[in-house]
Motif scaffolding. Structure first.
Motif, short mmCIF file in Angstrom:
data_model
loop_
_atom_site.label_atom_id
_atom_site.label_comp_id
_atom_site.label_asym_id
_atom_site.label_seq_id
_atom_site.Cartn_x
_atom_site.Cartn_y
_atom_site.Cartn_z
N ASP A 167 0.75 -1.26 0.12
CA ASP A 167 0.18 0.06 -0.06
C ASP A 167 0.71 1.22 0.04
O ASP A 167 0.65 2.07 -0.72
N GLN A 168 1.90 1.32 1.15
CA GLN A 168 2.48 2.67 1.25
C GLN A 168 3.83 2.78 0.06
O GLN A 168 4.02 3.98 -0.35
N GLY A 169 4.54 1.69 -0.35
CA GLY A 169 5.64 1.66 -1.26
C GLY A 169 5.50 2.27 -2.25
O GLY A 169 6.24 3.43 -2.58
N PRO A 170 4.48 2.08 -3.26
CA PRO A 170 4.32 2.76 -4.39
C PRO A 170 4.10 4.32 -4.36
O PRO A 170 4.37 5.19 -5.19
N LYS A 171 3.33 4.78 -3.14
CA LYS A 171 2.87 5.87 -3.26
C LYS A 171 4.07 6.84 -2.30
O LYS A 171 3.75 8.10 -2.35
#
Length: 265
Positions: A167-171
């Protein structure tokens, strides 16, 4: 009492920590009666002697078995983890089961500081907030800390941690809340159910198991050293680990802790 701790900080690296006890409802400031804590914690206390005996048996394994193998045997490694994720679990257990020996490892870092700059061979220099102060404090704290049981690795908790990484990585996002409002207990409960106590540490930036665990224990810039507390909490018996790429910090690792965990079948 239900308690939660949130922390985040960022020079070159970032840390975030969370802890909760007997979470009953998704209200941030909810409280529960201490009697509920006593009731559930008693189950851990009653099995502590069995756990300690098990650890003695593990420690008596043949000398031909490496310390890494022993630490991973204690953790009962799920097959879906990467070498880095397995390494973080083993490194955490190294610190938990022998704090004094781990203090000696941390003390060696002292010579790598020049003022507030941490210079590691082959690494980008890191601007810390406190310099060697938290290093010296961590060494003193670990020398005074009694060993606590090794953590058993959980597949379900690791999958919950992996959901947060995805969830957090790409953003390039940070913190404990998912983009859909999920909290750590929501994510691990997708694959089972946590018991008694739950906590979460997140490290953004470090890319080796030792760097992740040492950074969490040193806890530079965190007033209450909440990451260190999570690592050495006696009530934790199970862990989940997931790492992955991060848009801003290159890599992130999410580590879950719980007093117990029942996997979904």
């Amino acid at each position: 009492m239900n308690h939660k701790i949130f922390w985040a900080l960022a020079p070159i690296t970032l840390l975030a920590t969370f802890a909760a006890t007997h979470f009953i409802s998704p209200v941030v400031d909810s409280r529960v009666n201490q009697n509920l804590n006593d009731f559930k914690v008693s189950a851990i206390e009653q099995t502590r002697e069995i756990v300690q005996k098990f650890q003695t048996i593990i420690s008596a394994l043949s000398e031909s078995t490496s310390s890494e193998d022993v630490l991973l045997a204690k953790a009962s490694v799920p097959t879906n983890l990467s070498a880095l994720e397995k390494g973080i679990a083993a490194e955490t257990n190294r610190a938990r089961t022998n704090p004094v020996a781990y203090a000696a490892k941390i003390q060696k870092l002292r010579s790598s500081y020049k003022g507030k700059i941490l210079r590691l061979p082959g690494r980008v220099n890191i601007l810390t907030k406190e310099g060697v102060k938290p290093v010296d404090e961590a060494v003193r704290a670990l020398k005074a800390t009694k060993p606590v049981p090794a953590l058993r690795l959980s597949k379900g908790m690791s999958l919950g941690a992996k959901d947060h990484v995805k969830d957090q990585g790409p953003k390039g996002a940070t913190g404990h809340n998912g983009s859909n409002g999920s909290r750590p207990w929501h994510r691990v409960n997708r694959y089972g159910s946590w018991q008694t106590v739950i906590g979460e540490n997140i490290a953004y930036g470090p890319d080796t198991a030792q760097q992740v665990v040492m950074q969490l224990i040193i806890d530079d810039g965190v007033r209450d050293r909440g990451h260190r507390k999570n690592i050495f909490t006696r009530g934790y018996r199970v862990t989940g680990v997931a790492c992955g790429s991060h848009k801003k910090y290159r890599i992130m690792c999410v580590i879950e802790y719980a007093g117990g965990y029942k996997e979904k079948r």
